[in-house]
Write an enzyme that holds these catalytic residues in place. Structure first.
Site: not given
Ligand code: UDP
Length: 331
Positions: A118, A142, A146
């Site tokens: 991302s 989050y 990643k």
């Protein structure tokens, strides 16, 4: 016999579009999904293997059964707000689950992995157009999960000779052009489906999160990429890993976006035109951690994968509206 590709999260929004594209190009997509957020009815182009990425026994069974030539790994949690509320769960699933999945892949002799990363790995943008060399400084759990998985993939490349590509998505949007699959999240937090539902009268007014950004119309700018273009890039990524001799044992990160920015207001206007009635709006405070502008520099994807986004913003919005109109009322 057609080659199988294991797609973790293959019953989800992006995963199902990848399975469709794999099938179009002659592969058998094997969707590995625990259906916690995925939809069994989105799995139409190959087998659905129900399972959790944290379950080594189930993973070993599925790898032995299908013998995939590559893995495309999307399974994981995606909502930033959820990640700040429950970081442990995000690390357990997104990091712990990825390690289990990659261990199983390595144990089964799979050498090629495409990872769903991302633009959240970059954090606050330091320039208008973000290239892969931009500093990596995620703003939330989050984005950090990643980045940790990207780092683990680099370990596997260096010490185990595994080849991988981390694809850093900007804003995936739109739906299949013939309406077979589309976006469905519960709860929905993404701008385009929320704006469409507001215009269709299926939800209350859309909150514009911040009308005081330093942008031409005061709303935040994002880079929206049609999900079919995103899916096509994944299959090209698999083929690059499998067919390029110097790909062996390498890790590369590649941005996937359209390369163009659009503001919240521009999107809202486009949705109003496509639906045929304006989106009811309400100005609301900025969302914590939202950048004012995120636009991808996609030169590397264009060069490495010989890939080009082919659907414009109007197609993104039109296909999303068609999908929403054919979907059940969310209320
Ligand atoms: N956004 C908004 N109202 C909403 C949902 C999103 O104004 O109800 C804005 C959000 O602040 C961001 C853009 O729309 O600037 C895209 O948000 P989305 O959640 O779709 O994706 P993100 O960029 O956060 O991954």
């Amino acid at each position: 016999m057609r080659s199988s590709v294991l797609v973790s999260g293959g019953a989800g929004y992006i995963g199902s579009h990848i399975c469709l594209r794999l099938a179009e190009l002659g592969y058998t997509p094997v969707a590995y999904d625990n259906l916690s957020n995925g939809h069994a009815e989105f799995v139409q182009w190959g087998p659905l293997e129900r399972g959790d990425i944290r379950d080594p026994a189930r993973l070993a069974e599925v790898f032995a059964l299908h013998r995939p030539c590559a893995v495309i790994h999307l399974a994981g949690l995606i909502e930033v707000g959820h990640s700040t509320a429950d970081p442990a769960l995000f690390y357990d699933i997104n990091v712990g689950g990825s390690i289990r999945l990659l261990q199983a892949a390595e144990g089964a002799g799979v050498r090629a992995v495409v990872f769903s990363s991302s633009c959240a790995v970059y954090g606050a943008p330091q320039q208008t157009s973000i290239g892969e060399a931009h500093p990596l400084s995620p703003l939330n759990p989050y984005g950090r999960t990643k980045l940790v998985v990207e780092e683990f993939l680099q370990e596997l490349a260096r010490w185990k000779g595994m080849s991988s590509l981390a694809l850093r998505y900007f804003n995936a949007a739109g739906a299949d052009l013939t309406g077979r699959i589309g976006e469905r999240h519960e709860p929905e937090t993404h701008l385009i489906p929320l704006a469409i539902d507001a215009a269709l009268g299926r939800r209350g007014p859309l909150n514009i999160f911040g009308a005081d950004y330093p942008t031409p119309d005061g709303t935040a700018i994002r880079d929206y990429i049609h999900v079919a273009d995103l899916a096509d890039a994944h299959v090209r990524a698999v083929e690059w890993l499998l067919k390029t001799p110097h790909a062996a044992g390498t890790f590369n990160a590649v941005n996937l976006g359209s390369g163009q920015g659009a503001s919240v207001r521009e999107l809202v206007d486009a949705v109003g035109r496509a639906v045929g009635s304006p989106v009811p709006l309400r100005e609301a405070p900025r969302r914590a951690g939202d950048a004012s502008q995120l636009i991808a520099d996609i030169t590397k994807a264009q060069q490495l994968l010989d890939w080009q986004p082919s659907h414009d913003l109007e197609t993104v919005v039109r296909t999303a509206v068609q999908w929403a109109q054919a979907s059940p009322n969310p209320l």
